[in-house]
Design an enzyme around this catalytic site. Structure first.
Site, short mmCIF file in Angstrom:
data_model
loop_
_atom_site.label_atom_id
_atom_site.label_comp_id
_atom_site.label_asym_id
_atom_site.label_seq_id
_atom_site.Cartn_x
_atom_site.Cartn_y
_atom_site.Cartn_z
N GLY A 246 13.19 -0.67 0.86
CA GLY A 246 12.78 0.73 0.73
C GLY A 246 13.82 1.51 -0.05
O GLY A 246 14.59 0.95 -0.83
N ARG A 249 18.07 5.90 0.71
CA ARG A 249 18.26 6.80 1.86
C ARG A 249 17.90 6.07 3.17
O ARG A 249 18.63 6.08 4.14
CB ARG A 249 17.36 8.04 1.68
CG ARG A 249 17.66 9.20 2.62
CD ARG A 249 16.70 10.36 2.34
NE ARG A 249 15.29 9.94 2.38
CZ ARG A 249 14.59 9.76 3.49
NH1 ARG A 249 15.14 9.98 4.66
NH2 ARG A 249 13.34 9.36 3.44
N GLY A 251 17.78 2.84 3.58
CA GLY A 251 18.69 1.71 3.78
C GLY A 251 20.03 2.14 4.35
O GLY A 251 20.63 1.42 5.16
N GLU A 268 17.28 -4.35 0.75
CA GLU A 268 16.76 -4.47 -0.61
C GLU A 268 16.25 -3.08 -0.97
O GLU A 268 15.12 -2.73 -0.66
CB GLU A 268 15.65 -5.52 -0.58
CG GLU A 268 15.52 -6.28 -1.88
CD GLU A 268 14.60 -5.56 -2.82
OE1 GLU A 268 15.13 -4.73 -3.59
OE2 GLU A 268 13.41 -5.78 -2.77
N CYS A 302 10.75 -2.03 -7.47
CA CYS A 302 12.19 -1.73 -7.42
C CYS A 302 12.87 -2.28 -8.67
O CYS A 302 13.94 -1.84 -9.04
CB CYS A 302 12.82 -2.27 -6.15
SG CYS A 302 12.48 -3.98 -5.90
C1 UN1 Z 1 10.10 -5.01 -5.17
O1 UN1 Z 1 9.72 -4.22 -6.04
O2 UN1 Z 1 10.41 -4.60 -4.03
O3 UN1 Z 1 10.90 -9.07 -9.47
C2 UN1 Z 1 10.12 -6.47 -5.36
C3 UN1 Z 1 9.87 -8.44 -9.24
C4 UN1 Z 1 9.01 -8.90 -8.09
C5 UN1 Z 1 9.50 -8.38 -6.79
C6 UN1 Z 1 9.78 -6.92 -6.76
N1 UN1 Z 1 8.99 -10.34 -8.07
O4 UN1 Z 1 9.52 -7.46 -9.90
#
Ligand code: UN1
Length: 519
Positions: A246, A249, A251, A268, A302
């Site tokens: 997430g 903040r 985390g 993560e 992410c």
């Molecule tokens: C995420 O956005 O939390 O590398 C994970 C990537 C994907 C996983 C993203 N295999 O973009």
């Protein structure tokens, strides 16, 4: 029968006790929307703090028996779960698209990640290796072994509503743990579907029949609010590891609470990923990488490319081309074949995007394409659609807003004079998840990968920042939280290491050559 009812039926969810028709939803329910229409899909009954207590007790009880099953047999069960995901791939992929707004290809890709990590975990179940060491004492043997932790608390975000759970649960499972999963309240239907797939396999298999409790509790699900469920999980000593995905903040809060009880975390968190483009880059590759990285998943990974760091000699021409490509991105129903970008997950995400663009403009950024949600062509359309947006930062200035992660398709274009400047800029943010350089120079590539190069957990050459394979360890440094999930030796985080020394001699020599009293 509606399309959704048919899909739920194919996924065998139609009479799940948690599901409630949206019009019958009470205050004990969360309503899951279709972000492409803004319409409710289904309501889901929320678990309470008492439900959590029961779930933890059940997980702890089943974990004590699960860990006694030989790891390769646990692997065999996970293999069958992988098979069940293969069978459900199309339907589950479609549900991911419906509930989370990912385009079909990405919904299917997400389920493929579940399959891949299950396969990986099967092999891993025969490779939970420890080292042996040479003892400094005569007639002594030293080695290390790995034991399960117990029950893993797994908190996941909406944007990978299936895969991130699978990364955790499949590996934790072969390692001999139970997993208690708290999914995002934005994507409870995908969570229920995934849970059911695993639960059906657990019920049917003959390898693990606990003497008390239920085999299905090895893969447990709890759907509740932060205050009733997430906060309590994080504080609970019966969950020795909390794996959380997430915002930074969130985390930081999880990290502090779990550290307070000296538990372990696997965090993560946010990314602020950049692509550096050198003058000797293959610009056709860059275009494709930027499009997938910045526009794909509507900027809600992410690993999304949020910053484009261009060498000044190619910047203007490249951006001109990129703007043309952005203009051709088909936005709309994620399940339509031609669509490249679906909606954002919620109205709140659109507001955040709007606020970020307004701030960027105040800080001197220039909108090259896209624009402010609410003032664009999607204003009157139902669903949470936006335009993918490129903002050019003013010459020689790094706007503060591009140092933050806004979970939306905003790409900041910055220009630099040389590689040193580019690396400094790429590293000059709090997050450290993914990074990339495009160059045909071995020297530039190696410099980027050196200790003085990218400070991220992921560093790529001639490919973009997003879309990592499951085989590598996934995660990042600094405010991204330092955790590593999925491949490589990430499994070690789900186990406790024990160093064992055995004396097979007739004497008791002490280490460091110490003599203690008379022998
Ligand atoms: C995420 O956005 O939390 O590398 C994970 C990537 C994907 C996983 C993203 N295999 O973009």
């Amino acid at each position: 029968m509606s399309k959704l009812s048919k899909l739920l039926e194919r996924l065998r969810l139609e009479d799940d006790a948690r599901l409630v028709a949206p019009e019958k939803a009470g205050s004990d329910c969360v309503v899951s929307d279709n972000p492409a229409t803004g319409e409710p899909l289904m309501a889901v009954r929320l678990d309470s703090a008492e439900d959590l207590e029961k779930s933890i007790q059940r997980c702890v009880a089943v974990a004590a028996q699960w860990k006694q099953l030989p790891a390769p047999q646990r692997g065999e069960i996970v293999r069958r779960i992988g098979e069940a995901f293969r069978e459900a791939k199309d339907d589950l992929g479609e549900l991911v698209s419906l509930e989370c707004g990912k385009i079909r290809a990405e919904g299917l890709g997400e389920v493929q990640e579940c399959i891949d990590i299950a396969d990986f975990s099967v092999g891993l179940s025969r490779q939970l290796y420890g080292l042996t060491m040479h003892s400094e004492r005569p007639s002594h043997r030293m080695y290390e072994q790995w034991h399960p932790l117990g029950t893993i608390g797994c908190i996941t975000a909406f944007n990978f509503p299936a895969a991130v759970w699978a990364w955790n649960a499949m590996i934790a499972g072969v390692c001999g743990n139970a997993t208690l999963w708290k999914p995002s309240l934005l994507t409870p239907l995908v969570a229920i579907a995934c849970h059911k797939i695993a639960a059906r396999v657990m019920k049917k298999q003959e390898l693990f029949k606990p003497s008390s409790g239920d085999a299905r509790d090895v893969f447990s699900l709890i759907i509740g609010t932060d205050s009733d469920v997430a906060e309590r999980m994080v504080a609970d000593r019966r969950l020795p590891l909390i794996s959380a995905t997430g915002s930074c903040r969130m985390g930081r809060r999880v990290g502090q609470v779990v550290a307070g009880r000296l538990g372990r975390t696997l965090l993560e968190l946010g990314g602020n990923n950049a692509i550096i483009v050198m003058p000797d880059a293959d610009l056709k590759l860059v275009e494709r990488a930027v499009l997938f990285g910045a526009v794909g998943t509507a900027g809600q990974r992410c690993t999304t490319t949020r910053r484009l760091i261009l060498h000044e000699s190619i910047a203007d021409k490249f951006l001109e081309q990129l703007v043309k490509h952005y203009g051709r991105v088909t936005i709309g129903d994620p399940l339509e074949k031609a669509t490249l970008m679906g909606p954002l997950i919620s109205p709140r995400s659109r507001q955040d995007m709007r606020a970020a663009i307004e701030r960027a403009q105040q800080e001197g950024c220039h909108v090259l394409c896209g624009g402010i949600p609410g003032m664009d062509r999607w204003d009157k359309t139902p669903g949470y659609f936006v335009e993918p947006t490129i903002l050019r930062a003013p010459q020689g200035k790094v706007p503060a807003v591009c140092c933050e992660e806004t979970f939306a398709p905003i790409l900041f274009a910055l220009t630099v004079k040389n590689l040193d400047e580019a690396i400094a800029l790429q590293n000059g943010v709090d997050q450290g998840l993914s990074s990339a350089i495009f160059t045909d120079s071995v020297r530039s590539a190696e410099r980027f990968l050196s200790h003085a190069g990218s400070d991220c957990g992921i560093a790529n050459v001639n490919l973009g920042t997003s879309g990592a394979e499951i085989g590598g360890a996934f995660g990042g440094e600094k405010d991204t939280g330092g955790g590593r999930e999925s491949g490589s030796d990430s499994w070690k985080q789900y186990m406790r290491r024990q160093t064992c020394t055995i004396n097979w001699g007739t004497d008791l020599p002490l280490a460091q050559g110490i003599t203690f009293g008379t022998s």
